[in-house]
Write a protein that holds these residues in place. Structure first.
Motif, PDB file in Angstrom:
ATOM      1  N   ALA A  53      88.917 119.943  78.228  1.00 18.20           N
ATOM      2  CA  ALA A  53      87.901 120.994  77.701  1.00 18.20           C
ATOM      3  C   ALA A  53      86.965 121.382  78.952  1.00 18.20           C
ATOM      4  O   ALA A  53      86.580 120.538  79.493  1.00 18.20           O
ATOM      5  CB  ALA A  53      87.370 120.190  76.583  1.00 18.20           C
ATOM      6  N   ASP A  54      86.738 122.605  78.877  1.00 16.33           N
ATOM      7  CA  ASP A  54      85.953 123.351  80.088  1.00 16.33           C
ATOM      8  C   ASP A  54      84.561 122.748  79.725  1.00 16.33           C
ATOM      9  O   ASP A  54      83.860 123.157  78.830  1.00 16.33           O
ATOM     10  CB  ASP A  54      86.111 124.795  80.004  1.00 16.33           C
ATOM     11  N   PRO A  55      84.051 122.046  80.360  1.00 20.12           N
ATOM     12  CA  PRO A  55      82.424 121.695  80.404  1.00 20.12           C
ATOM     13  C   PRO A  55      81.320 122.715  80.902  1.00 20.12           C
ATOM     14  O   PRO A  55      80.156 122.456  80.612  1.00 20.12           O
ATOM     15  CB  PRO A  55      82.445 120.229  81.546  1.00 20.12           C
ATOM     16  N   TRP A  56      82.044 123.892  81.342  1.00 16.41           N
ATOM     17  CA  TRP A  56      80.887 124.753  81.816  1.00 16.41           C
ATOM     18  C   TRP A  56      80.405 125.576  80.542  1.00 16.41           C
ATOM     19  O   TRP A  56      81.257 126.020  79.729  1.00 16.41           O
ATOM     20  CB  TRP A  56      81.452 125.480  82.822  1.00 16.41           C
ATOM     21  N   ARG A  57      79.198 125.714  80.805  1.00 15.17           N
ATOM     22  CA  ARG A  57      78.588 126.603  79.640  1.00 15.17           C
ATOM     23  C   ARG A  57      78.159 127.844  80.251  1.00 15.17           C
ATOM     24  O   ARG A  57      77.556 128.137  81.544  1.00 15.17           O
ATOM     25  CB  ARG A  57      77.068 125.874  79.128  1.00 15.17           C
ATOM     26  N   ALA A  58      77.963 128.857  79.445  1.00  9.24           N
ATOM     27  CA  ALA A  58      77.215 130.085  79.943  1.00  9.24           C
ATOM     28  C   ALA A  58      76.108 130.541  78.920  1.00  9.24           C
ATOM     29  O   ALA A  58      75.539 131.671  79.174  1.00  9.24           O
ATOM     30  CB  ALA A  58      78.415 131.168  79.791  1.00  9.24           C
ATOM     31  N   CYS A  59      75.730 129.820  77.822  1.00 13.49           N
ATOM     32  CA  CYS A  59      74.555 130.208  76.988  1.00 13.49           C
ATOM     33  C   CYS A  59      73.509 129.130  76.885  1.00 13.49           C
ATOM     34  O   CYS A  59      74.057 127.937  77.036  1.00 13.49           O
ATOM     35  CB  CYS A  59      75.243 130.314  75.844  1.00 13.49           C
ATOM     36  N   LEU A  60      72.438 129.372  76.887  1.00 13.57           N
ATOM     37  CA  LEU A  60      71.218 128.430  77.120  1.00 13.57           C
ATOM     38  C   LEU A  60      71.034 127.842  75.683  1.00 13.57           C
ATOM     39  O   LEU A  60      70.243 126.930  75.441  1.00 13.57           O
ATOM     40  CB  LEU A  60      69.852 129.294  77.472  1.00 13.57           C
ATOM     41  N   ALA A  61      71.676 128.441  74.576  1.00 17.85           N
ATOM     42  CA  ALA A  61      71.507 127.751  73.212  1.00 17.85           C
ATOM     43  C   ALA A  61      72.264 126.474  73.273  1.00 17.85           C
ATOM     44  O   ALA A  61      73.263 126.111  73.765  1.00 17.85           O
ATOM     45  CB  ALA A  61      72.069 128.642  72.201  1.00 17.85           C
ATOM     46  N   GLY A  62      71.544 125.494  72.517  1.00 19.97           N
ATOM     47  CA  GLY A  62      72.006 124.152  72.253  1.00 19.97           C
ATOM     48  C   GLY A  62      71.978 123.268  73.382  1.00 19.97           C
ATOM     49  O   GLY A  62      72.532 122.214  73.463  1.00 19.97           O
ATOM     50  N   LEU A  63      71.075 123.710  74.311  1.00 18.62           N
ATOM     51  CA  LEU A  63      70.788 122.608  75.266  1.00 18.62           C
ATOM     52  C   LEU A  63      69.963 121.283  74.638  1.00 18.62           C
ATOM     53  O   LEU A  63      68.994 121.475  73.840  1.00 18.62           O
ATOM     54  CB  LEU A  63      69.851 123.325  76.386  1.00 18.62           C
ATOM     55  N   PRO A  64      70.017 120.141  75.541  1.00 18.71           N
ATOM     56  CA  PRO A  64      69.297 119.156  75.023  1.00 18.71           C
ATOM     57  C   PRO A  64      67.657 119.208  75.067  1.00 18.71           C
ATOM     58  O   PRO A  64      67.414 119.836  75.783  1.00 18.71           O
ATOM     59  CB  PRO A  64      69.818 117.869  75.901  1.00 18.71           C
ATOM     60  N   THR A  65      67.085 118.455  73.951  1.00 21.25           N
ATOM     61  CA  THR A  65      65.501 118.602  74.044  1.00 21.25           C
ATOM     62  C   THR A  65      65.056 117.425  74.345  1.00 21.25           C
ATOM     63  O   THR A  65      65.531 116.380  73.697  1.00 21.25           O
ATOM     64  CB  THR A  65      65.086 119.272  72.704  1.00 21.25           C
ATOM     65  N   PRO A  66      63.761 117.309  74.805  1.00 18.71           N
ATOM     66  CA  PRO A  66      62.872 115.821  74.582  1.00 18.71           C
ATOM     67  C   PRO A  66      63.008 115.263  73.556  1.00 18.71           C
ATOM     68  O   PRO A  66      62.555 113.809  73.557  1.00 18.71           O
ATOM     69  CB  PRO A  66      61.720 116.175  75.485  1.00 18.71           C
ATOM     70  N   ASP A  67      62.946 115.758  72.524  1.00 19.82           N
ATOM     71  CA  ASP A  67      62.972 115.380  71.059  1.00 19.82           C
ATOM     72  C   ASP A  67      63.896 114.216  70.795  1.00 19.82           C
ATOM     73  O   ASP A  67      63.914 113.337  69.936  1.00 19.82           O
ATOM     74  CB  ASP A  67      63.062 116.232  69.899  1.00 19.82           C
ATOM     75  N   GLU A  68      64.997 114.500  71.629  1.00 21.26           N
ATOM     76  CA  GLU A  68      66.375 113.568  71.249  1.00 21.26           C
ATOM     77  C   GLU A  68      65.969 112.221  71.716  1.00 21.26           C
ATOM     78  O   GLU A  68      66.657 111.083  71.364  1.00 21.26           O
ATOM     79  CB  GLU A  68      67.512 114.302  71.929  1.00 21.26           C
ATOM     80  N   VAL A  69      65.057 112.083  72.878  1.00 18.87           N
ATOM     81  CA  VAL A  69      64.789 110.682  73.336  1.00 18.87           C
ATOM     82  C   VAL A  69      63.482 110.310  73.099  1.00 18.87           C
ATOM     83  O   VAL A  69      63.132 109.123  73.251  1.00 18.87           O
ATOM     84  CB  VAL A  69      65.292 110.627  74.845  1.00 18.87           C
ATOM     85  N   ASP A  70      62.517 111.152  72.900  1.00 22.64           N
ATOM     86  CA  ASP A  70      61.063 110.868  72.709  1.00 22.64           C
ATOM     87  C   ASP A  70      60.634 109.964  71.566  1.00 22.64           C
ATOM     88  O   ASP A  70      59.767 109.318  71.468  1.00 22.64           O
ATOM     89  CB  ASP A  70      60.193 112.122  72.975  1.00 22.64           C
TER      90      ASP A  70
END
Length: 387
Positions: A361-378
């Motif tokens: 599966a290609d791991p490369w992204r081309a879109c900024l949508a869906g990036l991880p956010t600090p809320d996921e660990v904060d």
């Protein structure tokens, strides 16, 4: 109450006097020699022509900052080299490569191609905190320009950045029109500066060619306060990540000047050596460890901003752009500042990157949508300092 107040005032006065004395001594010890140095390009600049014509398709590699997370980038490159099909997944020969901070430390071997993958990986696996820096004592730190000495890292670089490697970099420009650079910040001028590694490599008769080349790499990765700045022709140069986490298209475009061709397609590959967030950590109350943690927090903040700017700028120029990032939880816990370049963490990051780089599966992204956010660990229920 009066005696207590007097004691407090006396204590503050003593601290102020000690601080003033330290600053005075530092001023005496840390004098700089600066002659006819202004803001602008750092020499040498590229003046040797290439024999190769401009290419219709230009592949650019941008390597980000990331401290010990740099193992991820090395792993991705190793895994990427294993892909043999389809054609769009195959690792290209990079016409341009630019690194910042951690990215600068292995951009040379990444640029030279997959035949250097093994050497790059072995160098990473032999690395440890004590082979990057050693702490200075308190007096030396107060009177000096950093709380550590990075002589161990320079010593390691002399083993891998050899005259033969520089000859390969020089020949890549002469015969193929391929070019290499890193980014540092001029502390006096406050500007990010593109340091042309190819221009240095081309100066084959220069006695200090290897040392100047290493100077550029060391400058790009010299995190202020934690690591000492590098002085080049009287200019104080520090970590490029102070201004930007990722090489930006506007800087990369300057390396393409004079190499444009009708209908030329630029393909920008951004390899991000950090998880785009600051992960929780229990910070020891020590000046060095606070300095390193400050770098972590700053890196986490600048990473997302830098990626957004790079993607937007590339798209505005008509370039195709894609990027790959590590999973935040892949090798947790992150290394403590006391052992910042912990071998098992960096090796885990390398293996994580290798798996992604070679995955079906290609791991490369081309879109900024869906990036991880600090809320996921904060939102962790337990403070990181609690057992």
């Amino acid at each position: 109450m009066l005696p207590a107040k007097r004691t407090a005032v006396t204590g503050l006065t003593s601290i102020a006097c000690a601080s003033a004395m330290a600053l005075s001594l530092a001023g005496c010890i840390s004098q700089r020699s600066v002659e006819q140095t202004g803001c602008g390009p750092v020499e040498p600049q590229l003046r040797v022509p290439t024999l190769a014509p401009p290419r219709s398709e230009v592949n650019v590699l941008a390597l980000s900052a990331g401290g010990p997370w740099g193992g991820f980038g090395v792993g991705v490159l190793n895994g990427w080299s294993q892909i043999e099909a389809p054609a769009e997944r195959v690792r290209p020969t990079f016409d341009l490569a630019v690194g910042v901070s951690t990215g600068a430390t292995f951009v040379t071997h990444a640029f030279l191609g997959r035949e250097f993958d093994t050497a790059m990986r072995e160098e990473l696996f032999a690395l440890s905190t004590k082979e990057v820096f050693r702490r200075r004592n308190l007096f030396a730190a107060i009177l000096g320009n950093s709380v550590t000495d990075t002589t161990p890292l320079r010593r390691r670089m002399r083993k891998t950045i050899t005259p033969e490697v520089l000859d390969r970099v020089a020949d890549a420009w002469i015969h193929e029109g391929r070019r290499l650079a890193v980014i540092a910040v001029d502390m006096d001028c406050g500007d990010p500066e593109l340091l042309d590694l190819t221009a240095v490599a081309l100066q084959r008769d220069r006695p200090d060619r290897v040392e100047r080349y290493i100077d550029y790499i060391m400058a790009s990765s010299a995190s202020p306060v934690a690591f000492p700045p590098v002085f080049v022709d009287g200019r104080m140069l520090v970590d490029g990540a102070l201004r930007q986490h990722i090489p930006l298209p506007r800087q990369i475009a300057t390396l393409l000047q004079g190499r444009e061709a009708p209908g030329q397609q630029v393909r920008l590959h951004i390899l991000i050596n950090s998880p785009l967030m600051t992960l929780p950590a229990c910070v020891t109350d020590n000046v060095l460890l606070i300095a390193l943690r400050t770098s972590d927090v700053w890196t986490g903040e600048r990473a997302v901003d830098g990626l957004a700017l790079a993607v937007i700028d590339a798209e505005a120029r008509g370039w195709s752009v894609r990027f790959v990032i590590p999973g935040a939880e892949a090798c947790m816990p992150a290394p403590p500042a006391e052992d910042y370049f912990r071998p098992d963490f960096m090796q885990c990051q390398s293996e994580h990157g290798r798996r992604l780089g070679s995955a079906p599966a290609d791991p490369w992204r081309a879109c900024l949508a869906g990036l991880p956010t600090p809320d996921e660990v904060d939102g962790a229920s337990r403070h990181p300092c609690r057992p």
